[in-house]
Design a protein around this motif. Structure first.
Motif, PDB file in Angstrom:
ATOM      1  N   ARG A 171     -13.857   9.029  -4.392  1.00 33.86           N
ATOM      2  CA  ARG A 171     -13.350   7.699  -4.014  1.00 33.86           C
ATOM      3  C   ARG A 171     -12.494   7.764  -2.760  1.00 33.86           C
ATOM      4  NH1 ARG A 171     -11.804   4.287  -9.425  1.00 33.86           N
ATOM      5  NH2 ARG A 171     -13.930   4.145 -10.208  1.00 33.86           N
ATOM      6  N   ILE A 172     -11.651   8.784  -2.647  1.00 34.41           N
ATOM      7  CA  ILE A 172     -10.802   8.934  -1.456  1.00 34.41           C
ATOM      8  C   ILE A 172     -11.670   9.135  -0.221  1.00 34.41           C
ATOM      9  CG2 ILE A 172      -9.144  10.463  -0.326  1.00 34.41           C
ATOM     10  CD1 ILE A 172      -7.857  10.857  -3.106  1.00 34.41           C
TER      11      ILE A 172
ATOM     12  N   ILE B  57     -14.732   8.105   0.260  1.00 34.13           N
ATOM     13  CA  ILE B  57     -15.380   6.826   0.580  1.00 34.13           C
ATOM     14  C   ILE B  57     -14.407   5.903   1.309  1.00 34.13           C
ATOM     15  CG2 ILE B  57     -16.320   4.708  -0.432  1.00 34.13           C
ATOM     16  CD1 ILE B  57     -17.578   6.511  -2.615  1.00 34.13           C
ATOM     17  N   TYR B  58     -13.172   5.811   0.819  1.00 32.78           N
ATOM     18  CA  TYR B  58     -12.169   4.958   1.474  1.00 32.78           C
ATOM     19  C   TYR B  58     -11.868   5.442   2.884  1.00 32.78           C
ATOM     20  CZ  TYR B  58     -11.340   2.877  -3.118  1.00 32.78           C
ATOM     21  OH  TYR B  58     -11.491   2.245  -4.315  1.00 32.78           O
TER      22      TYR B  58
ATOM     23  N   ILE C 238     -14.691   4.386   5.157  1.00 34.32           N
ATOM     24  CA  ILE C 238     -14.612   2.945   5.433  1.00 34.32           C
ATOM     25  C   ILE C 238     -13.586   2.676   6.527  1.00 34.32           C
ATOM     26  CG2 ILE C 238     -13.883   0.722   4.464  1.00 34.32           C
ATOM     27  CD1 ILE C 238     -15.209   1.636   1.824  1.00 34.32           C
ATOM     28  N   ILE C 239     -12.451   3.350   6.456  1.00 36.97           N
ATOM     29  CA  ILE C 239     -11.397   3.182   7.470  1.00 36.97           C
ATOM     30  C   ILE C 239     -11.884   3.687   8.833  1.00 36.97           C
ATOM     31  CG2 ILE C 239      -9.114   3.988   8.185  1.00 36.97           C
ATOM     32  CD1 ILE C 239      -8.346   3.887   5.184  1.00 36.97           C
TER      33      ILE C 239
END
Length: 50
Positions: free
Chosen positions: A12-13, A15-16, A19-20
């Motif tokens: 999840r980290i 992926i975030y 995205i950033i």
């Protein structure tokens, strides 16, 4: 609520973070210098002198 496993949390980290990074890349592409922006606007608008 089920606690997150270490692997799921890392996924999840990542992926975030991607995205950033993508958001920063897109905002950088659209950051034209003001002079170039104005020249494009003038050449494509009703304010064209030609």
């Amino acid at each position: 609520m089920k606690p997150l496993t270490r692997q799921l949390l890392l996924t999840r980290i990542k992926i975030y973070i991607w995205i950033i990074i993508a958001g920063l890349f897109i905002s950088g592409i659209t950051a034209f210098p003001l002079e170039t922006e104005l020249l494009i606007f003038i050449s494509t608008s009703a304010f064209s002198l030609q």
